[in-house]
Design an enzyme around this catalytic site. Structure first.
Site, PDB file in Angstrom:
ATOM      1  N   THR A 173      35.234   0.302  19.037  1.00 43.63           N
ATOM      2  CA  THR A 173      36.635   0.740  18.975  1.00 43.63           C
ATOM      3  C   THR A 173      36.764   2.072  18.234  1.00 43.63           C
ATOM      4  O   THR A 173      37.659   2.859  18.546  1.00 43.63           O
ATOM      5  CB  THR A 173      37.537  -0.317  18.295  1.00 43.63           C
ATOM      6  N   ASN A 221      29.620   8.509   8.275  1.00 43.28           N
ATOM      7  CA  ASN A 221      29.730   7.068   8.545  1.00 43.28           C
ATOM      8  C   ASN A 221      31.133   6.595   8.195  1.00 43.28           C
ATOM      9  O   ASN A 221      31.746   7.087   7.250  1.00 43.28           O
ATOM     10  CB  ASN A 221      28.707   6.317   7.668  1.00 43.28           C
ATOM     11  N   HIS A 280      33.116   3.337   6.814  1.00 44.30           N
ATOM     12  CA  HIS A 280      32.891   2.043   6.161  1.00 44.30           C
ATOM     13  C   HIS A 280      34.248   1.366   5.934  1.00 44.30           C
ATOM     14  O   HIS A 280      35.189   2.020   5.466  1.00 44.30           O
ATOM     15  CB  HIS A 280      32.150   2.233   4.832  1.00 44.30           C
ATOM     16  N   ASP A 299      25.733   3.752   2.032  1.00 50.75           N
ATOM     17  CA  ASP A 299      27.138   3.999   1.638  1.00 50.75           C
ATOM     18  C   ASP A 299      27.247   4.842   0.369  1.00 50.75           C
ATOM     19  O   ASP A 299      28.277   4.803  -0.327  1.00 50.75           O
ATOM     20  CB  ASP A 299      27.919   2.680   1.466  1.00 50.75           C
ATOM     21  N   GLU A 311      45.142   0.833  10.839  1.00 48.84           N
ATOM     22  CA  GLU A 311      45.885   1.681   9.895  1.00 48.84           C
ATOM     23  C   GLU A 311      45.001   2.717   9.195  1.00 48.84           C
ATOM     24  O   GLU A 311      45.513   3.630   8.579  1.00 48.84           O
ATOM     25  CB  GLU A 311      46.584   0.804   8.843  1.00 48.84           C
ATOM     26  N   ALA A 312      43.694   2.530   9.266  1.00 47.39           N
ATOM     27  CA  ALA A 312      42.831   3.470   8.537  1.00 47.39           C
ATOM     28  C   ALA A 312      41.687   4.027   9.398  1.00 47.39           C
ATOM     29  O   ALA A 312      41.632   5.231   9.668  1.00 47.39           O
ATOM     30  CB  ALA A 312      42.275   2.811   7.289  1.00 47.39           C
ATOM     31  N   GLU A 313      40.795   3.169   9.883  1.00 51.45           N
ATOM     32  CA  GLU A 313      39.579   3.668  10.530  1.00 51.45           C
ATOM     33  C   GLU A 313      39.847   4.580  11.724  1.00 51.45           C
ATOM     34  O   GLU A 313      39.281   5.673  11.829  1.00 51.45           O
ATOM     35  CB  GLU A 313      38.708   2.495  10.996  1.00 51.45           C
TER      36      GLU A 313
END
Ligand code: GAR
Length: 201
Positions: free
Chosen positions: A13, A106, A108, A149, A177-179
């Protein structure tokens, strides 16, 4: 124009969000020219195909020790400038991260340094956040170095944890809402930076 490879291990996604941002002109300094999946059955391959992008399966289980050298060869053959880990669950070696230093990002699904590092991936991150009882979580885009990370943070966005959230519900909210917002933003930021650096030479 920066050549981008998106590395994936599952649903894809985040890949979809990047491709849509590119097609709508929000990403304008780079183009996804390669999608890599590291295991069979990744939906990301189908998504790449739908958007008419080159997609390859490099099956880590079958390639074993040859996985990274095959990956490097594939990236070189496609003249890749920027590598985006979008739900990519294999950990890359120190040699690899050094080879592409400053050119791997990346996404996370938490606010680093919370719930990150070895063993924190996918739903496990949200399970840990709910177990700890945090009221706010979110997502982070960071540069990738040899520490899982552990690279420089580029963008973060906070997301509210709600009463009664399951890991699945929280995962979906963090994605929506974020990624899917900050990853395309970071891709454009990095593409712009890399193309400006190149023109400076
Ligand atoms: C995303 O939530 C991503 O942040 C996470 O896996 C999911 C992949 O979804 N990545 C990690 O946990 C990496 N440590 P997607 O395949 O639908 O983009």
């Amino acid at each position: 124009m920066v050549n981008i490879a998106v590395l994936t291990s599952g649903g894809g996604t985040n890949l979809e969000a990047i491709l849509r941002s590119e097609e709508s002109g929000r990403i304008k300094s780079g183009k996804v020219v390669l999608v890599v999946a590291d295991r069979e059955g990744c939906q990301s391959l189908k998504r790449a195909e739908n958007h008419k992008r080159k997609a390859v399966l490099l099956d880590k289980r079958k390639l074993r020790k040859a996985f990274e050298e095959t990956l490097v060869r594939t990236l070189e053959e496609n003249s890749i400038d920027l590598i985006v880990l979008a739900g990519f669950l294999s950990i890359l070696s120190e040699d690899f991260t050094r080879l592409y230093s400053g050119r791997i990002i990346n996404i996370h699904p938490s606010l680093i340094p919370s719930f990150c590092g070895r063993g924190f991936y996918g739903l496990k991150v949200h399970e840990a956040a709910l177990e700890r009882g945090v009221k706010v979580t979110g997502a982070t885009v960071h540069l990738v170095n040899e520490i899982p990370d552990g690279g420089k943070i580029l963008l973060q966005k906070a997301v509210e944890v709600k009463e009664g959230d399951s890991p699945e519900i929280l995962q979906r909210r963090v994605m929506e809402e974020a990624e899917w917002i900050i990853l395309p933003e970071a891709v454009e930021l990095m593409s712009k930076k890399l193309s400006e650096d190149r023109n400076d030479d």
